[in-house]
Structure formats: structure tokens, C-alpha cells
Design a protein around this motif. Structure first.
Motif, PDB file in Angstrom:
ATOM      1  N   PHE A  55       0.869  -1.183   0.000  1.00 15.47           N
ATOM      2  CA  PHE A  55       0.000   0.000   0.000  1.00 15.47           C
ATOM      3  C   PHE A  55       0.898   1.224   0.000  1.00 15.47           C
ATOM      4  CE2 PHE A  55      -2.619   3.188   2.267  1.00 15.47           C
ATOM      5  CZ  PHE A  55      -3.730   3.191   1.425  1.00 15.47           C
ATOM      6  N   THR A  56       1.007   1.884  -1.158  1.00 16.67           N
ATOM      7  CA  THR A  56       1.940   3.000  -1.300  1.00 16.67           C
ATOM      8  C   THR A  56       1.254   4.364  -1.301  1.00 16.67           C
ATOM      9  OG1 THR A  56       1.829   2.815  -3.716  1.00 16.67           O
ATOM     10  CG2 THR A  56       3.578   1.576  -2.590  1.00 16.67           C
ATOM     11  N   GLN A  57      -0.074   4.377  -1.318  1.00 15.61           N
ATOM     12  CA  GLN A  57      -0.801   5.640  -1.344  1.00 15.61           C
ATOM     13  C   GLN A  57      -0.661   6.361  -0.005  1.00 15.61           C
ATOM     14  OE1 GLN A  57      -1.864   2.841  -2.637  1.00 15.61           O
ATOM     15  NE2 GLN A  57      -2.065   3.420  -4.776  1.00 15.61           N
ATOM     16  N   LEU A 125     -13.421   7.491   5.283  1.00 15.45           N
ATOM     17  CA  LEU A 125     -13.951   7.746   3.947  1.00 15.45           C
ATOM     18  C   LEU A 125     -12.827   8.016   2.952  1.00 15.45           C
ATOM     19  CD1 LEU A 125     -17.014   9.964   4.859  1.00 15.45           C
ATOM     20  CD2 LEU A 125     -16.989   7.549   4.266  1.00 15.45           C
ATOM     21  N   GLU A 126     -11.787   8.693   3.401  1.00 15.61           N
ATOM     22  CA  GLU A 126     -10.626   8.913   2.541  1.00 15.61           C
ATOM     23  C   GLU A 126      -9.984   7.582   2.174  1.00 15.61           C
ATOM     24  OE1 GLU A 126      -6.258  11.164   2.554  1.00 15.61           O
ATOM     25  OE2 GLU A 126      -7.483  11.139   4.372  1.00 15.61           O
ATOM     26  N   LEU A 127      -9.837   6.700   3.159  1.00 18.85           N
ATOM     27  CA  LEU A 127      -9.255   5.390   2.879  1.00 18.85           C
ATOM     28  C   LEU A 127     -10.126   4.623   1.899  1.00 18.85           C
ATOM     29  CD1 LEU A 127      -7.183   3.156   3.370  1.00 18.85           C
ATOM     30  CD2 LEU A 127      -8.554   2.434   5.344  1.00 18.85           C
ATOM     31  N   GLY A 128     -11.445   4.636   2.129  1.00 19.69           N
ATOM     32  CA  GLY A 128     -12.340   3.946   1.207  1.00 19.69           C
ATOM     33  C   GLY A 128     -12.248   4.495  -0.201  1.00 19.69           C
ATOM     34  N   HIS A 129     -12.143   5.808  -0.319  1.00 21.77           N
ATOM     35  CA  HIS A 129     -11.999   6.450  -1.632  1.00 21.77           C
ATOM     36  C   HIS A 129     -10.707   5.987  -2.313  1.00 21.77           C
ATOM     37  CE1 HIS A 129     -12.087   9.592  -4.701  1.00 21.77           C
ATOM     38  NE2 HIS A 129     -10.839   9.885  -4.361  1.00 21.77           N
ATOM     39  N   ILE A 130      -9.619   5.910  -1.564  1.00 24.66           N
ATOM     40  CA  ILE A 130      -8.333   5.473  -2.119  1.00 24.66           C
ATOM     41  C   ILE A 130      -8.418   4.025  -2.595  1.00 24.66           C
ATOM     42  CG2 ILE A 130      -5.943   4.904  -1.521  1.00 24.66           C
ATOM     43  CD1 ILE A 130      -5.967   7.377   0.313  1.00 24.66           C
ATOM     44  N   LEU A 131      -9.039   3.175  -1.786  1.00 19.07           N
ATOM     45  CA  LEU A 131      -9.133   1.754  -2.143  1.00 19.07           C
ATOM     46  C   LEU A 131      -9.955   1.560  -3.406  1.00 19.07           C
ATOM     47  CD1 LEU A 131      -9.726   0.095   1.378  1.00 19.07           C
ATOM     48  CD2 LEU A 131      -7.575   0.305   0.118  1.00 19.07           C
ATOM     49  N   SER A 133     -10.851   3.968  -5.773  1.00 21.60           N
ATOM     50  CA  SER A 133     -10.331   4.699  -6.937  1.00 21.60           C
ATOM     51  C   SER A 133      -9.135   4.006  -7.567  1.00 21.60           C
ATOM     52  CB  SER A 133      -9.940   6.124  -6.529  1.00 21.60           C
ATOM     53  OG  SER A 133     -11.050   6.836  -6.040  1.00 21.60           O
ATOM     54  N   ASN A 134      -8.335   3.347  -6.734  1.00 26.93           N
ATOM     55  CA  ASN A 134      -7.115   2.708  -7.237  1.00 26.93           C
ATOM     56  C   ASN A 134      -7.264   1.200  -7.414  1.00 26.93           C
ATOM     57  OD1 ASN A 134      -4.853   4.975  -7.062  1.00 26.93           O
ATOM     58  ND2 ASN A 134      -6.124   5.171  -5.222  1.00 26.93           N
ATOM     59  N   ASP A 135      -8.510   0.717  -7.211  1.00 28.15           N
ATOM     60  CA  ASP A 135      -8.781  -0.721  -7.367  1.00 28.15           C
ATOM     61  C   ASP A 135      -7.783  -1.560  -6.574  1.00 28.15           C
ATOM     62  OD1 ASP A 135     -10.257  -2.879  -8.318  1.00 28.15           O
ATOM     63  OD2 ASP A 135      -8.933  -3.163 -10.054  1.00 28.15           O
ATOM     64  N   ILE A 136      -7.582  -1.167  -5.326  1.00 30.99           N
ATOM     65  CA  ILE A 136      -6.615  -1.843  -4.460  1.00 30.99           C
ATOM     66  C   ILE A 136      -7.238  -3.111  -3.894  1.00 30.99           C
ATOM     67  CG2 ILE A 136      -5.318  -1.638  -2.300  1.00 30.99           C
ATOM     68  CD1 ILE A 136      -5.018   1.342  -2.940  1.00 30.99           C
ATOM     69  N   LYS A 137      -6.476  -4.174  -3.935  1.00 32.37           N
ATOM     70  CA  LYS A 137      -6.948  -5.473  -3.467  1.00 32.37           C
ATOM     71  C   LYS A 137      -6.101  -5.955  -2.289  1.00 32.37           C
ATOM     72  CE  LYS A 137      -9.951  -6.436  -6.868  1.00 32.37           C
ATOM     73  NZ  LYS A 137      -9.739  -5.324  -7.792  1.00 32.37           N
ATOM     74  N   GLY A 138      -6.711  -6.778  -1.475  1.00 34.42           N
ATOM     75  CA  GLY A 138      -5.973  -7.459  -0.429  1.00 34.42           C
ATOM     76  C   GLY A 138      -5.193  -8.617  -1.012  1.00 34.42           C
ATOM     77  N   ASP A 139      -4.326  -9.184  -0.219  1.00 33.33           N
ATOM     78  CA  ASP A 139      -3.487 -10.286  -0.690  1.00 33.33           C
ATOM     79  C   ASP A 139      -4.025 -11.597  -0.134  1.00 33.33           C
ATOM     80  OD1 ASP A 139      -1.567 -11.982  -1.555  1.00 33.33           O
ATOM     81  OD2 ASP A 139       0.105 -11.063  -0.476  1.00 33.33           O
ATOM     82  N   GLY A 232      -9.692 -10.994  -3.670  1.00 37.88           N
ATOM     83  CA  GLY A 232      -8.926 -10.055  -2.857  1.00 37.88           C
ATOM     84  C   GLY A 232      -9.651  -8.745  -2.617  1.00 37.88           C
ATOM     85  N   LYS A 233     -10.901  -8.632  -3.065  1.00 41.19           N
ATOM     86  CA  LYS A 233     -11.661  -7.390  -2.920  1.00 41.19           C
ATOM     87  C   LYS A 233     -11.932  -7.090  -1.447  1.00 41.19           C
ATOM     88  CE  LYS A 233     -16.135  -5.308  -4.019  1.00 41.19           C
ATOM     89  NZ  LYS A 233     -17.459  -5.511  -4.670  1.00 41.19           N
TER      90      LYS A 233
END
Length: 279
Positions: A55-57, A125-131, A133-139, A232-233
Motif C-alpha cells: 500500500f503506497t498511497q 472515507l478517505e481510505l475507502g476512496h483510495i481503495l 479509486s485505485n482498485d486496491i486489493k488485499g493479498d 482479494g476485494k
């Protein structure tokens, strides 16, 4: 272990929806993860290691002083019950509870308070927006996460807020109305013989304040999240769906915060006798 109902735990839970810790510690911070089974949490690690490829954001961890609970004394409680609880705080600040206990012999009741209380938090909410918007997935291939994501009895909780303090005060009493003197020189003599940055200050004959350099977390708030074992969603019930909906309907002059309420996870719902959380 349950603690007598008192004004500090009431305020922590009612104002911040927070879980008081039995033993304050520095590692409990925003963006850390807990594994929870049967309402019993276990520290898991940092959120960034939960994300596939890292997670680099950037997400800001904000701070704010908390006057509502700073230097507010608990109600006077039975000495043995109170010192069993306070002993863990004393250990967390690097002291031997026996050394402090020897200085307050004859006390029947005590109360304590935290000073220099600071809230550290992230905007969920900021974290949710980042996840989103960037289609970030868990491992899901992480060997620890794989087991948790497939076990419905285990929950993942993301720490969003913590309350920290660098000092606490102890007041002792013979009864509800009469103070019991504290042998502060005995505590000072003990501190002089150990390697510690903790200092002790006499407030009155029956009150002493301990000050440290490292802020220790003594309460936290978290939200439940989950990771789909196949994709991983990330999800949290309707959490991220609500955030998507809010983004879709947000127009000029409105905000996500006005449309979405992010529920918090309390590990004990007994408001009359809140638990002190033990890791």
C-alpha cells in the motif's frame, strides 16, 4: 476483566465509540490490523502488509488534543480493584507496580486520570476512496490472511482512531472523603536507581503524576473489513458500496461525509460495565 463503571470509560465509549485497553501500548496505532475471534482481539500487523503488492498511497494520520478526558479523574474505587488495573498502566510506563504500591500503603480507595491526551485518527472515507479509486486489493495468498478470510468466526478489524497519553496521575484515599498520603520520596528514590525517562511530580499529599516521553495508546476504535478469498476485494458489509454510492451522488456543495456514516466496531456492547481490552 471488568472495571467499575466510571466517568472516563463512559466518555471514552460514548464520545469516541472506543475500546479501552487493559495495558496501554505504543504499537496500537491507526492503520494497524486486529484479528478478532469471540470478541477477543489479537494484534495482526500493519494494513500496508495486507495489500497485494503493498500500500503506497499516502493517507494522513491526523492528531487533535482531547480536552474531554484529559486530567479527568475516575470515580473513587476499591483500592485492590483499582490497583490491579493501574498496575498494568504502571508496567506500561516501565515501572514496577510493587515499588509504587509500597508508597501508598494504608489506602482504601483510589482514582486516576490521564493527562496530555491526544487523538490520532484517519478519515475512513478517505481510505475507502483510495481503495476504490485505485482498485486496491488485499493479498489472499498471504498465509495468515488466507485462513482468516475463509473462517467466518474470525474477523479483521482496521484501527482508525486511538487515544494516547504521555502521563497519568494517581490519587489515594482512606475513605470517600479523606485523602491518604503518598510516600513520593520513596517513588523518586526508586526512579533514581533505574534506567527510565519517566518523571514523578507531587500534585498534592495524596496525588502523584507520572510523566513519560512516549505516547501510549489506551483506547482505540476500529471498523471491520474483509477480503474476498478469491478476488482479494475489500469490503465491510455495505461500507465500500455506500462510499461508491456517495461518490456517484455527490454534487457541488455536498460532501461524502454528509451522506455516509461509517459504523464502528465495539468489542464489548455492555455499556454499564465496559471491558478493558487485553491483547
Amino acid at each position: 476483566m471488568r472495571v467499575c463503571k466510571n466517568n472516563i470509560t463512559d466518555q471514552i465509549r460514548d464520545l469516541f465509540d472506543a475500546n479501552p485497553l487493559k495495558v496501554p501500548e505504543a504499537r496500537i496505532q491507526p492503520l494497524c490490523m486486529l484479528e478478532i475471534k469471540d470478541h477477543k482481539p489479537k494484534y495482526l500487523g500493519e494494513f500496508k502488509f495486507l495489500v497485494k503488492d503493498g500500500f503506497t498511497q499516502a493517507i494522513e494520520i491526523r492528531t487533535a488534543p482531547v480536552s474531554q478526558v484529559s486530567n479527568v479523574k475516575t470515580k473513587k474505587i476499591d483500592f485492590k480493584i483499582g490497583f490491579d488495573i493501574l498496575g498494568n498502566f504502571i508496567k506500561a510506563f516501565g515501572l514496577d507496580p510493587a515499588a509504587v504500591g509500597a508508597s501508598i500503603k494504608g489506602s482504601k480507595k483510589l482514582s486516576f486520570s490521564f493527562g496530555n491526551v491526544v487523538r490520532k485518527y484517519i478519515d475512513t472515507l478517505e481510505l475507502g476512496h483510495i481503495l476504490v479509486s485505485n482498485d486496491i486489493k488485499g493479498d489472499p495468498d498471504n498465509m495468515f490472511i488466507e485462513e482468516i478470510s475463509r473462517n467466518e468466526d474470525i474477523k479483521l478489524a482496521l484501527i482508525t482512531d486511538v487515544l494516547t497519553s504521555t502521563d497519568f496521575s494517581l490519587s489515594t484515599y482512606k475513605d470517600n472523603a479523606t485523602g491518604a498520603e503518598i510516600n513520593i520520596p520513596l517513588i523518586q528514590e526508586y526512579l533514581a536507581n533505574i534506567d527510565t525517562n519517566l518523571t514523578v511530580e507531587k500534585v498534592s499529599e495524596n496525588e502523584v503524576k507520572f510523566k513519560g516521553e512516549t505516547p501510549l495508546t489506551y483506547a482505540f476504535t476500529c471498523v471491520e473489513i474483509s477480503i474476498d478469498p478469491a478476488t482479494g476485494k475489500f469490503s465491510r458489509g455495505q461500507w465500500l458500496d455506500n462510499i461508491r454510492s456517495a461518490k456517484a451522488h455527490t454534487g457541488l456543495g455536498s460532501s461524502i461525509e454528509e451522506l455516509v456514516e461509517v459504523p464502528k466496531l465495539l468489542l464489548d456492547d455492555n455499556q454499564a460495565n465496559p471491558l478493558l481490552i487485553d491483547f
